[in-house]
Motif scaffolding. Structure first.
Motif, PDB file in Angstrom:
ATOM      1  N   ARG A 227     -21.319 114.996 102.455  1.00  0.00           N
ATOM      2  CA  ARG A 227     -21.384 114.208 101.221  1.00  0.00           C
ATOM      3  C   ARG A 227     -22.455 113.119 101.325  1.00  0.00           C
ATOM      4  O   ARG A 227     -23.212 112.871 100.382  1.00  0.00           O
ATOM      5  CB  ARG A 227     -20.017 113.595 100.945  1.00  0.00           C
ATOM      6  CG  ARG A 227     -19.949 112.810  99.634  1.00  0.00           C
ATOM      7  CD  ARG A 227     -18.510 112.451  99.281  1.00  0.00           C
ATOM      8  NE  ARG A 227     -17.863 111.651 100.307  1.00  0.00           N
ATOM      9  CZ  ARG A 227     -16.918 112.104 101.126  1.00  0.00           C
ATOM     10  NH1 ARG A 227     -16.511 113.343 101.052  1.00  0.00           N
ATOM     11  NH2 ARG A 227     -16.377 111.299 102.039  1.00  0.00           N
ATOM     12  N   LEU A 228     -22.544 112.484 102.492  1.00  0.00           N
ATOM     13  CA  LEU A 228     -23.540 111.438 102.696  1.00  0.00           C
ATOM     14  C   LEU A 228     -24.951 112.000 102.634  1.00  0.00           C
ATOM     15  O   LEU A 228     -25.856 111.376 102.069  1.00  0.00           O
ATOM     16  CB  LEU A 228     -23.299 110.760 104.048  1.00  0.00           C
ATOM     17  CG  LEU A 228     -24.273 109.635 104.422  1.00  0.00           C
ATOM     18  CD1 LEU A 228     -24.190 108.509 103.391  1.00  0.00           C
ATOM     19  CD2 LEU A 228     -23.984 109.118 105.821  1.00  0.00           C
ATOM     20  N   GLU A 229     -25.149 113.179 103.199  1.00  0.00           N
ATOM     21  CA  GLU A 229     -26.476 113.800 103.160  1.00  0.00           C
ATOM     22  C   GLU A 229     -26.916 114.056 101.723  1.00  0.00           C
ATOM     23  O   GLU A 229     -28.079 113.804 101.360  1.00  0.00           O
ATOM     24  CB  GLU A 229     -26.458 115.108 103.954  1.00  0.00           C
ATOM     25  CG  GLU A 229     -26.366 114.905 105.458  1.00  0.00           C
ATOM     26  CD  GLU A 229     -26.149 116.209 106.196  1.00  0.00           C
ATOM     27  OE1 GLU A 229     -26.463 116.261 107.394  1.00  0.00           O
ATOM     28  OE2 GLU A 229     -25.642 117.182 105.584  1.00  0.00           O
ATOM     29  N   VAL A 230     -25.994 114.558 100.929  1.00  0.00           N
ATOM     30  CA  VAL A 230     -26.320 114.819  99.517  1.00  0.00           C
ATOM     31  C   VAL A 230     -26.637 113.517  98.790  1.00  0.00           C
ATOM     32  O   VAL A 230     -27.563 113.451  97.972  1.00  0.00           O
ATOM     33  CB  VAL A 230     -25.161 115.563  98.835  1.00  0.00           C
ATOM     34  CG1 VAL A 230     -25.414 115.697  97.338  1.00  0.00           C
ATOM     35  CG2 VAL A 230     -24.966 116.944  99.459  1.00  0.00           C
ATOM     36  N   GLU A 231     -25.887 112.455  99.110  1.00  0.00           N
ATOM     37  CA  GLU A 231     -26.124 111.166  98.453  1.00  0.00           C
ATOM     38  C   GLU A 231     -27.451 110.552  98.884  1.00  0.00           C
ATOM     39  O   GLU A 231     -28.141 109.917  98.086  1.00  0.00           O
ATOM     40  CB  GLU A 231     -24.976 110.201  98.770  1.00  0.00           C
ATOM     41  CG  GLU A 231     -23.654 110.607  98.120  1.00  0.00           C
ATOM     42  CD  GLU A 231     -22.507 109.714  98.544  1.00  0.00           C
ATOM     43  OE1 GLU A 231     -22.730 108.836  99.415  1.00  0.00           O
ATOM     44  OE2 GLU A 231     -21.390 109.884  98.029  1.00  0.00           O
ATOM     45  N   LEU A 232     -27.821 110.738 100.157  1.00  0.00           N
ATOM     46  CA  LEU A 232     -29.066 110.165 100.656  1.00  0.00           C
ATOM     47  C   LEU A 232     -30.297 110.918 100.171  1.00  0.00           C
ATOM     48  O   LEU A 232     -31.371 110.337 100.043  1.00  0.00           O
ATOM     49  CB  LEU A 232     -29.056 110.145 102.192  1.00  0.00           C
ATOM     50  CG  LEU A 232     -28.136 109.127 102.859  1.00  0.00           C
ATOM     51  CD1 LEU A 232     -28.166 109.304 104.367  1.00  0.00           C
ATOM     52  CD2 LEU A 232     -28.552 107.712 102.485  1.00  0.00           C
ATOM     53  N   TYR A 233     -30.146 112.218  99.917  1.00  0.00           N
ATOM     54  CA  TYR A 233     -31.275 113.048  99.489  1.00  0.00           C
ATOM     55  C   TYR A 233     -30.926 113.751  98.176  1.00  0.00           C
ATOM     56  O   TYR A 233     -30.779 114.972  98.124  1.00  0.00           O
ATOM     57  CB  TYR A 233     -31.619 114.074 100.574  1.00  0.00           C
ATOM     58  CG  TYR A 233     -32.110 113.441 101.855  1.00  0.00           C
ATOM     59  CD1 TYR A 233     -33.466 113.167 102.038  1.00  0.00           C
ATOM     60  CD2 TYR A 233     -31.227 113.103 102.876  1.00  0.00           C
ATOM     61  CE1 TYR A 233     -33.932 112.580 103.197  1.00  0.00           C
ATOM     62  CE2 TYR A 233     -31.676 112.498 104.043  1.00  0.00           C
ATOM     63  CZ  TYR A 233     -33.023 112.239 104.197  1.00  0.00           C
ATOM     64  OH  TYR A 233     -33.483 111.649 105.348  1.00  0.00           O
ATOM     65  N   PRO A 234     -30.821 112.980  97.087  1.00  0.00           N
ATOM     66  CA  PRO A 234     -30.358 113.564  95.823  1.00  0.00           C
ATOM     67  C   PRO A 234     -31.453 114.289  95.044  1.00  0.00           C
ATOM     68  O   PRO A 234     -31.146 115.027  94.107  1.00  0.00           O
ATOM     69  CB  PRO A 234     -29.884 112.335  95.045  1.00  0.00           C
ATOM     70  CG  PRO A 234     -30.777 111.238  95.520  1.00  0.00           C
ATOM     71  CD  PRO A 234     -31.038 111.522  96.969  1.00  0.00           C
ATOM     72  N   ASN A 235     -32.706 114.063  95.397  1.00  0.00           N
ATOM     73  CA  ASN A 235     -33.818 114.617  94.628  1.00  0.00           C
ATOM     74  C   ASN A 235     -34.561 115.677  95.428  1.00  0.00           C
ATOM     75  O   ASN A 235     -34.342 115.841  96.630  1.00  0.00           O
ATOM     76  CB  ASN A 235     -34.786 113.487  94.228  1.00  0.00           C
ATOM     77  CG  ASN A 235     -34.086 112.368  93.495  1.00  0.00           C
ATOM     78  OD1 ASN A 235     -33.283 112.600  92.598  1.00  0.00           O
ATOM     79  ND2 ASN A 235     -34.369 111.124  93.880  1.00  0.00           N
ATOM     80  N   ARG A 236     -35.459 116.381  94.758  1.00  0.00           N
ATOM     81  CA  ARG A 236     -36.301 117.380  95.425  1.00  0.00           C
ATOM     82  C   ARG A 236     -37.745 117.124  95.043  1.00  0.00           C
ATOM     83  O   ARG A 236     -38.043 116.652  93.946  1.00  0.00           O
ATOM     84  CB  ARG A 236     -35.884 118.801  95.049  1.00  0.00           C
ATOM     85  CG  ARG A 236     -34.496 119.181  95.542  1.00  0.00           C
ATOM     86  CD  ARG A 236     -34.188 120.645  95.289  1.00  0.00           C
ATOM     87  NE  ARG A 236     -34.963 121.537  96.125  1.00  0.00           N
ATOM     88  CZ  ARG A 236     -34.642 121.848  97.381  1.00  0.00           C
ATOM     89  NH1 ARG A 236     -33.568 121.330  97.941  1.00  0.00           N
ATOM     90  NH2 ARG A 236     -35.398 122.686  98.072  1.00  0.00           N
ATOM     91  N   ALA A 237     -38.644 117.443  95.968  1.00  0.00           N
ATOM     92  CA  ALA A 237     -40.067 117.226  95.742  1.00  0.00           C
ATOM     93  C   ALA A 237     -40.836 118.442  96.233  1.00  0.00           C
ATOM     94  O   ALA A 237     -40.398 119.158  97.147  1.00  0.00           O
ATOM     95  CB  ALA A 237     -40.545 115.971  96.457  1.00  0.00           C
ATOM     96  N   VAL A 257     -32.483 118.140 105.617  1.00  0.00           N
ATOM     97  CA  VAL A 257     -33.780 118.418 104.977  1.00  0.00           C
ATOM     98  C   VAL A 257     -34.328 119.746 105.479  1.00  0.00           C
ATOM     99  O   VAL A 257     -34.787 120.589 104.691  1.00  0.00           O
ATOM    100  CB  VAL A 257     -34.774 117.277 105.250  1.00  0.00           C
ATOM    101  CG1 VAL A 257     -36.169 117.641 104.723  1.00  0.00           C
ATOM    102  CG2 VAL A 257     -34.288 115.986 104.602  1.00  0.00           C
ATOM    103  N   ARG A 258     -34.279 119.963 106.788  1.00  0.00           N
ATOM    104  CA  ARG A 258     -34.807 121.221 107.347  1.00  0.00           C
ATOM    105  C   ARG A 258     -34.030 122.425 106.822  1.00  0.00           C
ATOM    106  O   ARG A 258     -34.604 123.470 106.535  1.00  0.00           O
ATOM    107  CB  ARG A 258     -34.751 121.176 108.871  1.00  0.00           C
ATOM    108  CG  ARG A 258     -35.627 120.108 109.492  1.00  0.00           C
ATOM    109  CD  ARG A 258     -35.893 120.398 110.963  1.00  0.00           C
ATOM    110  NE  ARG A 258     -34.676 120.554 111.735  1.00  0.00           N
ATOM    111  CZ  ARG A 258     -34.049 119.561 112.354  1.00  0.00           C
ATOM    112  NH1 ARG A 258     -34.535 118.327 112.280  1.00  0.00           N
ATOM    113  NH2 ARG A 258     -32.945 119.779 113.057  1.00  0.00           N
ATOM    114  N   PRO A 278     -35.620 118.462  99.969  1.00  0.00           N
ATOM    115  CA  PRO A 278     -34.866 117.296  99.481  1.00  0.00           C
ATOM    116  C   PRO A 278     -35.576 115.999  99.876  1.00  0.00           C
ATOM    117  O   PRO A 278     -36.138 115.895 100.967  1.00  0.00           O
ATOM    118  CB  PRO A 278     -33.514 117.414 100.197  1.00  0.00           C
ATOM    119  CG  PRO A 278     -33.451 118.815 100.707  1.00  0.00           C
ATOM    120  CD  PRO A 278     -34.863 119.214 100.971  1.00  0.00           C
ATOM    121  N   VAL A 279     -35.530 115.015  98.989  1.00  0.00           N
ATOM    122  CA  VAL A 279     -36.088 113.698  99.285  1.00  0.00           C
ATOM    123  C   VAL A 279     -35.103 112.624  98.856  1.00  0.00           C
ATOM    124  O   VAL A 279     -34.255 112.836  97.996  1.00  0.00           O
ATOM    125  CB  VAL A 279     -37.453 113.469  98.589  1.00  0.00           C
ATOM    126  CG1 VAL A 279     -38.509 114.380  99.165  1.00  0.00           C
ATOM    127  CG2 VAL A 279     -37.331 113.644  97.088  1.00  0.00           C
TER     128      VAL A 279
END
Length: 327
Positions: A227-237, A257-258, A278-279
């Motif tokens: 859940r924390l990973e999704v919250e920290l990287y909510p966007n994509r680039a 991210v990898r 993800p960013v």
């Protein structure tokens, strides 16, 4: 396979006491009917295992019966001595207990398994902190560990990244990740995670609480991490990376991210390749992209590309006046 399962059933009963047939079946990945047959086989061989009927029933070993450790395989004995992290045990105040337990376990093992245990200790060492980082030794770690063990509420002053707050929490468990220690606690029926090094003051009260029977620390931590990973990287680039930049991403980026990196097309004649990944939120995303220097170019989204341009222009202006170097 059956011999290994019978030993596992025995050690499970010794460790947990009363265990249902359903739980044994799930742990051993067999049917309940198979467990019935296995328990019958154990009883016929002289093992004092008996059943308790009723909704709270199950199987239990006769009080005082102990399984001898000569049922371990060499690989199992080696794995047991590889599982502990001495530094972490010492931080928790359990270093001497862990050393004593390992000595007793070594003495109880047959001679050939003792040699396996010594060999694994001489060839493998676990160092939890990441490179170029020291493991934390928070001032209140042992006091919190004691409160967790004894189910005592704690009062603490905690510094989050936003502000300092006073909290009364029910400590449920402790986790070490990447050399840092974390407390999982219940606050107003909500389970939260606190970094123990950020606890400024602590009082362990004499108020006890009922530990939630439905709580599993490992499951909570896995779900909370995701859940924390999704919250920290909510966007994509979408970005272009040189061959060197791609290696940096593949080796230095966080696992989340990898794992979610998507390659677009093939590399061009200069080795540059376009990827989608993800960013984090804009400010952190710019900081992470700047680490790649001239080896990366943000293509999308437009807001992140603009933010990168503004950051580069600000850096250019800051370093433009070469006269500053002579002052």
């Amino acid at each position: 396979m059956r011999a290994s399962r019978l030993i596992n059933i025995l050690t499970t009963l010794q460790a947990k006491g009363l265990v249902t047939a359903e739980a044994l079946a799930e742990e051993n990945d067999v049917s309940v009917r198979t467990i019935y047959r296995d328990v019958d086989a154990l009883s016929l061989s002289g093992i004092p295992v008996y059943s308790e009927r009723g909704s709270d029933g199950g199987y239990r070993l006769l009080d005082g019966y102990r399984v001898r450790l000569n049922g371990l395989t060499p690989a199992e004995a080696e794995a047991m001595f590889l599982s502990g992290i001495p530094g972490a045990a010492a931080d928790l105040g359990l270093g001497s207990l862990m050393a004593g337990a390992q000595k007793k376990l070594t003495a109880a093992l047959p001679k050939d398994l003792r040699e396996s245990a010594r060999r694994i200790q001489s060839k493998f060492h676990l160092d939890a902190p990441a490179w170029l980082a020291e493991g934390e030794q928070p001032a209140y770690l042992q006091a919190i560990a004691d409160a967790v063990w004894n189910s005592k509420r704690i009062r603490m002053r905690y510094r989050s990244w936003k502000a300092e707050k006073n909290r009364v929490v029910e400590p449920l468990g402790i986790v070490m990740k990447g050399g840092a220690w974390y407390l999982v606690a219940r606050v107003d029926e909500t389970r939260r995670t606190y970094r123990i090094s950020r606890v400024l003051d602590l009082i362990v009260t004499e108020e006890r609480f009922d530990w939630p029977s439905d709580f599993d620390l490992a499951t909570y931590w896995t779900e909370n991490t995701r859940r924390l990973e999704v919250e920290l990287y909510p966007n994509r680039a979408t970005i272009r990376l040189s061959a060197w930049g791609l290696k940096e991403i593949e080796h230095m980026a966080p696992p989340y991210v990898r794992a979610n990196l998507e390659y677009i097309g093939e590399a061009d004649e200069n080795g540059w390749r376009t990827v989608r990944l993800p960013v984090a939120h804009e400010r952190m995303a710019v900081s992470e992209m700047l680490k790649l220097g001239t080896e990366a170019e943000v293509l999308d989204p437009p807001d992140l590309r603009l933010a990168m341009r503004q950051a580069v222009e600000a850096l250019t202006a800051r370093y433009a006046d070469s006269a500053d170097l002579t002052r």
